[in-house]
Scaffold this motif. Structure first.
Motif, PDB file in Angstrom:
ATOM      1  N   PHE A 110      34.411  33.188  51.631  1.00  0.00           N
ATOM      2  CA  PHE A 110      33.745  32.215  52.488  1.00  0.00           C
ATOM      3  C   PHE A 110      32.285  32.555  52.752  1.00  0.00           C
ATOM      4  N   ALA A 111      31.829  33.735  52.362  1.00  0.00           N
ATOM      5  CA  ALA A 111      30.432  34.155  52.534  1.00  0.00           C
ATOM      6  C   ALA A 111      29.926  33.879  53.952  1.00  0.00           C
ATOM      7  N   GLY A 112      30.807  34.084  54.957  1.00  0.00           N
ATOM      8  CA  GLY A 112      30.399  33.921  56.351  1.00  0.00           C
ATOM      9  C   GLY A 112      30.272  32.481  56.809  1.00  0.00           C
ATOM     10  N   THR A 113      30.794  31.531  56.046  1.00  0.00           N
ATOM     11  CA  THR A 113      30.658  30.122  56.414  1.00  0.00           C
ATOM     12  C   THR A 113      32.034  29.477  56.597  1.00  0.00           C
ATOM     13  N   ASP A 114      32.031  28.209  56.939  1.00  0.00           N
ATOM     14  CA  ASP A 114      33.234  27.388  57.097  1.00  0.00           C
ATOM     15  C   ASP A 114      33.806  26.970  55.739  1.00  0.00           C
ATOM     16  N   GLN A 115      33.004  27.117  54.684  1.00  0.00           N
ATOM     17  CA  GLN A 115      33.388  26.677  53.342  1.00  0.00           C
ATOM     18  C   GLN A 115      33.678  27.882  52.452  1.00  0.00           C
ATOM     19  N   GLY A 116      34.865  27.889  51.857  1.00  0.00           N
ATOM     20  CA  GLY A 116      35.222  28.936  50.912  1.00  0.00           C
ATOM     21  C   GLY A 116      35.307  28.375  49.514  1.00  0.00           C
ATOM     22  N   VAL A 117      34.842  29.157  48.532  1.00  0.00           N
ATOM     23  CA  VAL A 117      34.881  28.717  47.136  1.00  0.00           C
ATOM     24  C   VAL A 117      35.476  29.841  46.298  1.00  0.00           C
ATOM     25  N   PHE A 118      36.379  29.453  45.388  1.00  0.00           N
ATOM     26  CA  PHE A 118      37.130  30.402  44.582  1.00  0.00           C
ATOM     27  C   PHE A 118      37.206  29.863  43.157  1.00  0.00           C
ATOM     28  N   PHE A 119      36.912  30.699  42.171  1.00  0.00           N
ATOM     29  CA  PHE A 119      36.893  30.268  40.778  1.00  0.00           C
ATOM     30  C   PHE A 119      37.866  31.092  39.943  1.00  0.00           C
ATOM     31  N   GLY A 120      38.362  30.476  38.885  1.00  0.00           N
ATOM     32  CA  GLY A 120      39.227  31.168  37.955  1.00  0.00           C
ATOM     33  C   GLY A 120      39.339  30.412  36.648  1.00  0.00           C
ATOM     34  N   GLN A 121      40.129  30.949  35.767  1.00  0.00           N
ATOM     35  CA  GLN A 121      40.379  30.375  34.440  1.00  0.00           C
ATOM     36  C   GLN A 121      41.869  30.084  34.347  1.00  0.00           C
ATOM     37  N   GLU A 122      42.236  28.961  33.754  1.00  0.00           N
ATOM     38  CA  GLU A 122      43.644  28.593  33.622  1.00  0.00           C
ATOM     39  C   GLU A 122      43.874  27.964  32.264  1.00  0.00           C
ATOM     40  N   LEU A 123      45.075  28.121  31.760  1.00  0.00           N
ATOM     41  CA  LEU A 123      45.477  27.432  30.548  1.00  0.00           C
ATOM     42  C   LEU A 123      46.152  26.132  30.970  1.00  0.00           C
ATOM     43  N   PHE A 124      45.566  25.005  30.589  1.00  0.00           N
ATOM     44  CA  PHE A 124      46.084  23.697  30.953  1.00  0.00           C
ATOM     45  C   PHE A 124      46.313  22.879  29.682  1.00  0.00           C
ATOM     46  N   GLU A 125      47.572  22.547  29.438  1.00  0.00           N
ATOM     47  CA  GLU A 125      47.956  21.783  28.249  1.00  0.00           C
ATOM     48  C   GLU A 125      47.362  22.397  26.978  1.00  0.00           C
ATOM     49  N   ARG A 127      44.765  24.342  26.579  1.00  0.00           N
ATOM     50  CA  ARG A 127      43.322  24.621  26.521  1.00  0.00           C
ATOM     51  C   ARG A 127      42.879  25.355  27.783  1.00  0.00           C
ATOM     52  N   SER A 128      41.856  26.150  27.616  1.00  0.00           N
ATOM     53  CA  SER A 128      41.322  26.920  28.725  1.00  0.00           C
ATOM     54  C   SER A 128      40.403  26.040  29.571  1.00  0.00           C
ATOM     55  N   VAL A 129      40.633  26.029  30.885  1.00  0.00           N
ATOM     56  CA  VAL A 129      39.787  25.277  31.806  1.00  0.00           C
ATOM     57  C   VAL A 129      39.373  26.176  32.949  1.00  0.00           C
ATOM     58  N   LEU A 130      38.228  25.868  33.537  1.00  0.00           N
ATOM     59  CA  LEU A 130      37.829  26.533  34.773  1.00  0.00           C
ATOM     60  C   LEU A 130      38.535  25.839  35.932  1.00  0.00           C
ATOM     61  N   VAL A 131      38.903  26.612  36.941  1.00  0.00           N
ATOM     62  CA  VAL A 131      39.549  26.096  38.136  1.00  0.00           C
ATOM     63  C   VAL A 131      38.684  26.470  39.329  1.00  0.00           C
ATOM     64  N   GLN A 147      40.993  21.759  48.354  1.00  0.00           N
ATOM     65  CA  GLN A 147      41.002  20.909  47.170  1.00  0.00           C
ATOM     66  C   GLN A 147      40.821  21.752  45.921  1.00  0.00           C
ATOM     67  N   GLN A 148      41.408  21.236  44.836  1.00  0.00           N
ATOM     68  CA  GLN A 148      41.355  21.897  43.533  1.00  0.00           C
ATOM     69  C   GLN A 148      40.646  20.989  42.550  1.00  0.00           C
ATOM     70  N   ALA A 149      39.822  21.590  41.693  1.00  0.00           N
ATOM     71  CA  ALA A 149      39.141  20.838  40.632  1.00  0.00           C
ATOM     72  C   ALA A 149      39.217  21.631  39.337  1.00  0.00           C
ATOM     73  N   PHE A 150      39.227  20.909  38.221  1.00  0.00           N
ATOM     74  CA  PHE A 150      39.211  21.503  36.882  1.00  0.00           C
ATOM     75  C   PHE A 150      37.920  21.120  36.184  1.00  0.00           C
ATOM     76  N   SER A 151      37.446  22.001  35.321  1.00  0.00           N
ATOM     77  CA  SER A 151      36.319  21.713  34.437  1.00  0.00           C
ATOM     78  C   SER A 151      36.688  22.150  33.033  1.00  0.00           C
ATOM     79  N   ASP A 152      36.540  21.235  32.070  1.00  0.00           N
ATOM     80  CA  ASP A 152      36.794  21.611  30.674  1.00  0.00           C
ATOM     81  C   ASP A 152      35.492  21.689  29.880  1.00  0.00           C
ATOM     82  N   ASP A 153      34.345  21.736  30.606  1.00  0.00           N
ATOM     83  CA  ASP A 153      33.044  21.872  29.945  1.00  0.00           C
ATOM     84  C   ASP A 153      32.240  23.025  30.550  1.00  0.00           C
TER      85      ASP A 153
END
Length: 171
Positions: A110-125, A127-131, A147-153
């Motif tokens: 959370f870097a001392g704020t109300d908003q926390g952000v977390f990143f990772g890599q996942e195998l989805f169908e 292919r490798s995607v960022l999470v 909330q969760q989001a995926f990026s394939d780019d």
């Protein structure tokens, strides 16, 4: 594009401890240009782990995906000042079928704020995607949001595919 997750504090998830009602809004198909969402209710309870090493919570849908249960396991590394969040469920166990080990976590803080952000890599169908997980504490209202989001780019664009809105159950 390498993404450096923010740092955090061992108390980042103190706001989440205890029982919750969870309103879920979930994209029906991910990374397919889908705009159809499903909504369902769930319950969950977050608990600290011994010695301040982290916490866990359960996720029990009321009617969605009959019999499905899940849990988040959050572990804090005091040296790196980062959280690792693992998702476990009764479909996969949260385990990599090839190795039998836990699937890779998302990492951040959370870097001392109300908003926390977390990143990772996942195998989805296949292919490798960022999470990306995003937590908002909403301490003033007592209604956290995840909330969760995926990026394939490689993080150029993100598709939000699941939102959870938390509220305390009636006493």
């Amino acid at each position: 594009m390498p993404i450096t997750p923010p740092t955090g504090d061992v108390h980042d998830f103190d706001f989440l401890m205890g029982p919750w009602r969870i309103r879920n809004t979930r994209l029906v198909q991910r990374l397919a240009g889908c705009t159809d969402w499903e909504t369902f209710e769930a319950t969950g309870t977050a608990r600290p782990l011994p010695g301040g090493i982290g916490n866990c919570d359960d996720f029990i849908p009321e009617a969605w995906n009959a019999g499905y249960v899940g849990m988040a396991l959050r572990l804090f590394n005091p040296e790196a000042r980062r959280w690792s969040i693992y998702w476990l469920d009764n479909v996969t166990g949260g385990l990599d079928t090839a190795t039998g080990l836990l699937r890779p976590p998302v990492s951040g803080g959370f870097a001392g704020t109300d908003q926390g952000v977390f990143f990772g890599q996942e195998l989805f169908e296949g292919r490798s995607v960022l999470v990306r997980f995003e937590w908002t504490k909403n301490l003033a209202t007592g209604t956290p949001r995840w909330q969760q989001a995926f990026s394939d780019d490689e993080g150029c664009t993100w598709e939000t595919n699941w939102v959870m809105e938390f509220s305390r159950p009636p006493a």
